[in-house]
Scaffold this active site. Structure first.
Site, PDB file in Angstrom:
ATOM      1  CB  CYS A   1      -0.912   0.005   1.222  1.00 30.56           C
ATOM      2  SG  CYS A   1      -1.984   1.462   1.324  1.00 30.56           S
TER       3      CYS A   1
ATOM      4  CD  GLU B   1      -2.033  -1.946  -3.879  1.00 29.98           C
ATOM      5  OE1 GLU B   1      -1.020  -1.718  -4.581  1.00 29.98           O
ATOM      6  OE2 GLU B   1      -1.968  -2.189  -2.662  1.00 29.98           O
TER       7      GLU B   1
END
Length: 248
Positions: free
Chosen positions: A2, A103
């Protein structure tokens, strides 16, 4: 992993949800990047406390932060073994609020960004670890990292990792390191349930941390290759932190 996320819940709504006494005021952020200050919820003297920490954990044994990589993620599979994280896993676990995260999916020679959020748009709580680094002159810096795990089936086609998203019923167990040891807490490290999440493509503008606005989390459809604009010329290399505005 992340590497970028958004936090847009209003301060009072967040305070009511996470049940801390502090009354911080902060603007919505749509492109939070490593090394920036982030809001964190930790247990302090038996009560939940709001704190600001630098996103990028510095282990206590580090003499000079410039000598280590930026530890903004901690792999859940190894947090109890890695020297950088194992002490924090034992004693300093925290919650990191968010409204979604980004992402990138590899597509030929480029990476296409996607946004993952709850279907109802509500807030999330990432599992986090924190440390207070004390410098040679006694200076103190609170730092944090997001714990990650294998991606769920919904996200796996985009990226193989994702942050650990803790449901509300697990928050107390994760935070209470005095009563819940690291082995018990490790049981909470798991992929989120896909039925509560949604994923969609967003604008490549999110690739630059200097961009920050609600348009970054809007649904995006890439133009056909024949209509795509010519690539931008490389920007002048910014001075330190030019690309990472303060969260507050």
């Amino acid at each position: 992993m992340c590497g970028r996320y958004a936090i847009t819940t209003a301060p009072e709504a967040m305070r009511q949800l996470f049940k801390y006494k502090e009354m911080p005021d902060f603007p919505p952020r749509y492109n939070v990047a490593p090394s920036q200050p982030i809001p964190v919820m930790r247990l302090w003297d038996g009560e939940r406390q709001f704190a600001l920490m630098r996103w990028g954990l510095i282990p206590g044994f580090v003499k000079d932060p410039k000598t280590i990589s930026l530890l903004f993620n901690a792999r859940g599979e190894t947090v109890n073994e890695r020297p950088a994280f194992k002490n924090a896993m034992k004693r300093r676990r925290c919650l990191i609020p968010a409204n979604g995260f980004y992402e990138w999916k590899r597509d030929g020679t480029s990476n296409r960004p996607y946004f993952i959020q709850r279907k109802d748009g509500g807030p999330l709580a990432f599992a986090g670890l924190w440390e207070t680094w004390i410098g040679p002159n006694g200076e103190e810096l609170d730092t944090a990292a997001i714990v990650t795990t294998d991606a769920s089936p919904l996200i796996r086609s985009i990226h193989h990792r994702m942050p650990v998203i803790l449901p509300p019923e697990a928050w107390d167990m994760w935070l209470d390191s005095a009563r819940v040891d690291e082995k018990m807490a490790t049981a909470l490290i798991a992929s989120a349930q896909d039925d509560a999440l949604e994923v969609y493509e967003v604008s490549p503008a999110v690739n630059r941390a200097i961009h920050d606005g609600p348009e970054l989390t809007a649904r995006y459809k890439a133009p056909p290759a024949s209509e795509a604009p010519a690539p931008e010329k490389p920007a002048r290399k910014p001075k330190k932190d030019d690309r990472q505005p303060s969260l507050f």
